[in-house]
Write an enzyme that holds these catalytic residues in place. Sequence first.
Site, PDB file in Angstrom:
ATOM      1  N   THR A 166       0.868  -1.181   0.000  1.00 28.37           N
ATOM      2  CA  THR A 166       0.000   0.000   0.000  1.00 28.37           C
ATOM      3  C   THR A 166       0.901   1.226   0.000  1.00 28.37           C
ATOM      4  O   THR A 166       1.462   1.601   1.033  1.00 28.37           O
ATOM      5  CB  THR A 166      -0.928   0.007   1.217  1.00 28.37           C
ATOM      6  OG1 THR A 166      -1.683  -1.208   1.234  1.00 28.37           O
ATOM      7  CG2 THR A 166      -1.888   1.188   1.158  1.00 28.37           C
ATOM      8  N   LYS A 168      -7.046   1.242  -3.532  1.00 26.42           N
ATOM      9  CA  LYS A 168      -6.651   0.634  -2.255  1.00 26.42           C
ATOM     10  C   LYS A 168      -6.696   1.649  -1.117  1.00 26.42           C
ATOM     11  O   LYS A 168      -7.228   1.373  -0.034  1.00 26.42           O
ATOM     12  CB  LYS A 168      -5.250   0.039  -2.395  1.00 26.42           C
ATOM     13  CG  LYS A 168      -4.593  -0.369  -1.090  1.00 26.42           C
ATOM     14  CD  LYS A 168      -5.337  -1.457  -0.343  1.00 26.42           C
ATOM     15  CE  LYS A 168      -4.532  -1.894   0.878  1.00 26.42           C
ATOM     16  NZ  LYS A 168      -5.259  -2.886   1.690  1.00 26.42           N
ATOM     17  N   LYS A 190      -0.385   5.905   8.281  1.00 30.76           N
ATOM     18  CA  LYS A 190       0.284   6.135   6.998  1.00 30.76           C
ATOM     19  C   LYS A 190      -0.702   6.110   5.843  1.00 30.76           C
ATOM     20  O   LYS A 190      -0.656   6.971   4.948  1.00 30.76           O
ATOM     21  CB  LYS A 190       1.377   5.077   6.809  1.00 30.76           C
ATOM     22  CG  LYS A 190       2.129   5.144   5.496  1.00 30.76           C
ATOM     23  CD  LYS A 190       1.582   4.177   4.428  1.00 30.76           C
ATOM     24  CE  LYS A 190       1.680   2.730   4.861  1.00 30.76           C
ATOM     25  NZ  LYS A 190       1.175   1.808   3.783  1.00 30.76           N
TER      26      LYS A 190
END
Length: 294
Positions: free
Chosen positions: A94, A170, A239
């Site tokens: 990711t 995503k 994050k």
Amino acid sequence: MDVGLIGLGHMGAGMATNILEAGHGLTVYNRTRGKAESLVNKGARSAANFSDACRGEAVITMLADDHAVESVVYGDGGLLSSLRKGATHISCSTISVALSERLAADHAAVGQRFVAAPVFGRPDAAAAGKLFVVAAGAPDAMAAVQPILDAVGQKTVVVSKTPKAANLVKLSGNFLIASVIESLGEAIALVSKGGVDKQLYLEILTSTLFSAPVYKTYGALIANGNFEPAGFAAPLGQKDIRLTLAAAEELRVPLPLASLLRDRFLTLLATGGEKLDWSAIGQLAARDAGADAP
């Protein structure tokens, strides 16, 4: 196929096992060499460095963040200098939309192919080969790596010929999951402080209005206060929300809820939540309300 896999964390180790069980040749690399031992016992080869993992038709990276991916791709003996022409880098990490765009351009410049293939699913799904793969890349590259994606996931959805689109999907998905976690935490705090049993409340929710797995999985974690060991660590959740906001800023799309979630994750991390699962933001509402922890 003969493939490499770099990154044997909670997700990568399960993916590697399923690639082996599907009959593919596999070379694995991880900074902590001991994590490769069980896979070597199953038939994998252990790579001494990045380049050793890049000798096949494709190499998968499953790493924590942009910095880790950049070090593997651009560092000494990294993917850009080690993959042969026509080989494919499959990025399951990711990462930011900006880095995905950069990787696609830089791999193409040296005759390599790049497929973005981030996944939805926690470590148990990775171990069972039941991940959902969101993929994007040139049609020839997608066709070449489909057998590998079939080995790690129960379904692959190709969203674009442009790799960065998969990373955007995503990030948006993780934003939605975090939104569910926050709203579940607030609702559970509300009814619990009002005297309603958390488990009964969760059963009502998941058997009527919200039967999706995300509510069942994260609702149970919040109701039980089960945040260790982390299936997906809180710093990684923080994050992902940060990267979602960066993508939104680039596209000039306001995301007020994402801004709230950024602050929730920062609160969790600032109050000792570094090692907790990202679902631990769901306990903050109860803490704010002065309610007992689950």
